[in-house]
Design an enzyme around this catalytic site. Sequence first.
Site, PDB file in Angstrom:
ATOM      1  N   LYS A 129     -26.495  39.790  13.079  1.00 29.41           N
ATOM      2  CA  LYS A 129     -26.228  40.419  14.381  1.00 29.41           C
ATOM      3  C   LYS A 129     -26.403  41.917  14.230  1.00 29.41           C
ATOM      4  O   LYS A 129     -26.245  42.455  13.130  1.00 29.41           O
ATOM      5  CB  LYS A 129     -24.789  40.136  14.829  1.00 29.41           C
ATOM      6  CG  LYS A 129     -24.590  40.258  16.326  1.00 29.41           C
ATOM      7  CD  LYS A 129     -24.978  38.968  17.032  1.00 29.41           C
ATOM      8  CE  LYS A 129     -25.027  39.098  18.516  1.00 29.41           C
ATOM      9  NZ  LYS A 129     -25.184  37.770  19.149  1.00 29.41           N
ATOM     10  N   ASP A 169     -28.919  40.323  23.399  1.00 28.86           N
ATOM     11  CA  ASP A 169     -27.503  40.010  23.616  1.00 28.86           C
ATOM     12  C   ASP A 169     -27.084  40.953  24.744  1.00 28.86           C
ATOM     13  O   ASP A 169     -27.954  41.418  25.503  1.00 28.86           O
ATOM     14  CB  ASP A 169     -26.693  40.221  22.322  1.00 28.86           C
ATOM     15  CG  ASP A 169     -25.285  39.614  22.382  1.00 28.86           C
ATOM     16  OD1 ASP A 169     -25.141  38.417  22.128  1.00 28.86           O
ATOM     17  OD2 ASP A 169     -24.322  40.339  22.728  1.00 28.86           O
TER      18      ASP A 169
HETATM   19  P1  NDP Z   1     -26.064  40.699  29.688  1.00 26.14           P
HETATM   20  O1  NDP Z   1     -26.062  42.095  29.244  1.00 26.14           O
HETATM   21  O2  NDP Z   1     -27.288  40.118  30.308  1.00 26.14           O
HETATM   22  O3  NDP Z   1     -24.865  40.434  30.707  1.00 26.14           O
HETATM   23  C1  NDP Z   1     -23.554  40.702  30.349  1.00 26.14           C
HETATM   24  C2  NDP Z   1     -22.665  40.444  31.542  1.00 26.14           C
HETATM   25  O4  NDP Z   1     -21.313  40.488  31.119  1.00 26.14           O
HETATM   26  C3  NDP Z   1     -22.814  41.494  32.617  1.00 26.14           C
HETATM   27  O5  NDP Z   1     -22.554  40.930  33.870  1.00 26.14           O
HETATM   28  C4  NDP Z   1     -21.746  42.495  32.213  1.00 26.14           C
HETATM   29  O6  NDP Z   1     -21.293  43.310  33.285  1.00 26.14           O
HETATM   30  C5  NDP Z   1     -20.651  41.581  31.747  1.00 26.14           C
HETATM   31  N1  NDP Z   1     -19.804  42.300  30.770  1.00 26.14           N
HETATM   32  C6  NDP Z   1     -20.214  42.878  29.617  1.00 26.14           C
HETATM   33  N2  NDP Z   1     -19.208  43.475  28.988  1.00 26.14           N
HETATM   34  C7  NDP Z   1     -18.133  43.270  29.770  1.00 26.14           C
HETATM   35  C8  NDP Z   1     -16.781  43.653  29.672  1.00 26.14           C
HETATM   36  N3  NDP Z   1     -16.331  44.381  28.625  1.00 26.14           N
HETATM   37  N4  NDP Z   1     -15.938  43.220  30.660  1.00 26.14           N
HETATM   38  C9  NDP Z   1     -16.391  42.492  31.724  1.00 26.14           C
HETATM   39  N5  NDP Z   1     -17.679  42.121  31.853  1.00 26.14           N
HETATM   40  C10 NDP Z   1     -18.522  42.503  30.906  1.00 26.14           C
HETATM   41  O7  NDP Z   1     -25.631  39.838  28.407  1.00 26.14           O
HETATM   42  P2  NDP Z   1     -25.793  38.278  28.132  1.00 26.14           P
HETATM   43  O8  NDP Z   1     -25.719  37.512  29.400  1.00 26.14           O
HETATM   44  O9  NDP Z   1     -26.948  38.102  27.243  1.00 26.14           O
HETATM   45  O10 NDP Z   1     -24.489  38.000  27.256  1.00 26.14           O
HETATM   46  C11 NDP Z   1     -23.263  37.543  27.812  1.00 26.14           C
HETATM   47  C12 NDP Z   1     -22.437  36.880  26.726  1.00 26.14           C
HETATM   48  O11 NDP Z   1     -23.152  35.742  26.207  1.00 26.14           O
HETATM   49  C13 NDP Z   1     -22.130  37.738  25.497  1.00 26.14           C
HETATM   50  O12 NDP Z   1     -20.871  37.362  24.993  1.00 26.14           O
HETATM   51  C14 NDP Z   1     -23.208  37.322  24.499  1.00 26.14           C
HETATM   52  O13 NDP Z   1     -22.810  37.585  23.182  1.00 26.14           O
HETATM   53  C15 NDP Z   1     -23.278  35.840  24.798  1.00 26.14           C
HETATM   54  N6  NDP Z   1     -24.493  35.144  24.391  1.00 26.14           N
HETATM   55  C16 NDP Z   1     -25.727  35.580  24.781  1.00 26.14           C
HETATM   56  C17 NDP Z   1     -26.852  34.855  24.446  1.00 26.14           C
HETATM   57  C18 NDP Z   1     -28.199  35.245  24.906  1.00 26.14           C
HETATM   58  O14 NDP Z   1     -29.159  34.492  24.633  1.00 26.14           O
HETATM   59  N7  NDP Z   1     -28.381  36.342  25.632  1.00 26.14           N
HETATM   60  C19 NDP Z   1     -26.762  33.661  23.608  1.00 26.14           C
HETATM   61  C20 NDP Z   1     -25.404  33.244  23.318  1.00 26.14           C
HETATM   62  C21 NDP Z   1     -24.342  33.983  23.693  1.00 26.14           C
HETATM   63  P3  NDP Z   1     -21.807  44.846  33.369  1.00 26.14           P
HETATM   64  O15 NDP Z   1     -23.197  44.763  33.895  1.00 26.14           O
HETATM   65  O16 NDP Z   1     -20.842  45.470  34.310  1.00 26.14           O
HETATM   66  O17 NDP Z   1     -21.722  45.400  31.984  1.00 26.14           O
HETATM   67  O1  2IT Z   2     -25.182  35.072  20.540  1.00 28.43           O
HETATM   68  C1  2IT Z   2     -26.312  34.575  20.503  1.00 28.43           C
HETATM   69  O2  2IT Z   2     -26.509  33.430  20.082  1.00 28.43           O
HETATM   70  C2  2IT Z   2     -27.446  35.382  20.982  1.00 28.43           C
HETATM   71  N1  2IT Z   2     -27.225  36.495  21.455  1.00 28.43           N
HETATM   72  C3  2IT Z   2     -28.843  34.861  20.862  1.00 28.43           C
HETATM   73  C4  2IT Z   2     -29.393  35.136  19.487  1.00 28.43           C
HETATM   74  C5  2IT Z   2     -30.832  34.795  19.291  1.00 28.43           C
HETATM   75  O3  2IT Z   2     -31.294  35.098  18.174  1.00 28.43           O
HETATM   76  O4  2IT Z   2     -31.497  34.228  20.151  1.00 28.43           O
END
Ligand code: NDP
Ligand code: 2IT
Length: 448
Positions: A129, A169
Amino acid sequence: MEQSQKVIDQVMAQIKKRDPHELEFHQAVLEVLESLKPVIEKHPEFVEAGLLSRIVEPERMVMFRVPWYDDQGRIQMNRGYRVHFNSAIGPYKGGLRFHPSVNLGIMKFLGFEQTFKNSLTGLPIGGGKGGSDFDPKGKSEGEVMRFCQSFMTELFRYVGADVDVPAGDIGVGAREVGYLYGQYKRITMLYHGVFTGKGLTYGGSLARKQATGYGLLYFLREMLKDNGKEITGKKVIISGSGNVATYAAEKAQEMGARVVAMSDSNGYIFDPEGIKLDTVKRIKEIERKRIKEYVKDHPSAQYYEGSKGIWTIKCDIALPCATQNEIDEESAKILVTNGVWALAEGANMPSTPGAIKTYQNNGLLFGPAKAANAGGVATSALEMSQNSMRLSWTFEEVDAKLKDIMVNIYSQVSQAARDYGCAGDLAAGANIAGFLKVANAMMAQGAV
Ligand code: NDP
Ligand code: 2IT
């Protein structure tokens, strides 16, 4: 005291002594170790080989200075990170997070969880990460690009298609991956699969953008089916409005659920008629604005300040898809009082330990992050395969593989829970199944 508890106490004491301030990392490690008790009892050889104290220590961590020019011509400075957590079963793999809250403890918790999640996918990927405390919010295109280029100018030394393959992420999506990959290529002259989540014109995989959210729903459907329930007709709330939340909502709607609320870090929208995703996508993906804009287009909806309030809405199923520790014990109790009976984690570690206890004490069907959100990284591994083969599969092919992977993860995790005397506890099952493959690989590889 049982032998396993002693071992856990020793490992916890060791990591707290080394890094007393890394609270999220301590939380993630304790959650895994506690569910490994039956494994520790059954496999004394792991303890004898010092495996637990090794598996909680990253193989390597890099931290670096990221200087960049803002639009006023001033030099700004952020800190960059990449944690190479575990390469026992494959090259390091995991996302990059750009968010002001990023610190080493958060990077380590994410890398640690990633190791077991990646193991559950059944594909050959280790755990890593990285990220930065850079805040992309309010930055111009030029600033984001200059930051990404500076970040990659250092990171390129530590990544590679068979070494470490980053992805997105929080705060890192297609735009950032494009700038990062472009800079990597300029520096190294290599055109290979060093990133996933790439654009479709330069080696990205169809369905990667949708994969985490879609995978979450495929997992949820399995969990519900196994308990004689289904998604169709259910009321769902989804926190966040980023990549994971948006495509979780899309698949939930496709499966016949009514998604009534979504959020961002400022507040949440409640639309009793069902969220119109086209509007959310326009606001978040194209305009990069706040979720409150939604109510301008849809008078049926209301906006409330404060993201935590979303957990007070009555519904059947809750899908936290924003960030770590977004549901505390108090919110979990409100969810239960309001009749929520299933919860699956799209975000990484969105539930505090107190929240998880509340779900378990009240018999919620609970899909833990390591299993439920593994569809994103699994599809990243499919992107790596396509890059190595120099070909690309259709959307339908990738989606079909993703479905199979999620079904397989569900059965693996529920089987592991049964095998180790905790049937129905998918959180323990995910930790056990994810751990065993990595642990056996480490044992076979000697003192690594
Ligand atoms: P994005 O940046 O696309 O979206 C994040 C979302 O979460 C936004 O709506 C953001 O709001 C909100 N957010 C972020 N920080 C906070 C906070 N401190 N309090 C409240 N809301 C918050 O990220 P992802 O959708 O990619 O990621 C979301 C979650 O999923 C994370 O935990 C990530 O680790 C996890 N994840 C992501 C994967 C991926 O493929 N992208 C895979 C597996 C897990 P704002 O715009 O206001 O910041
Ligand atoms: O938390 C996660 O699994 C991710 N942000 C996706 C990682 C990846 O390598 O696709």
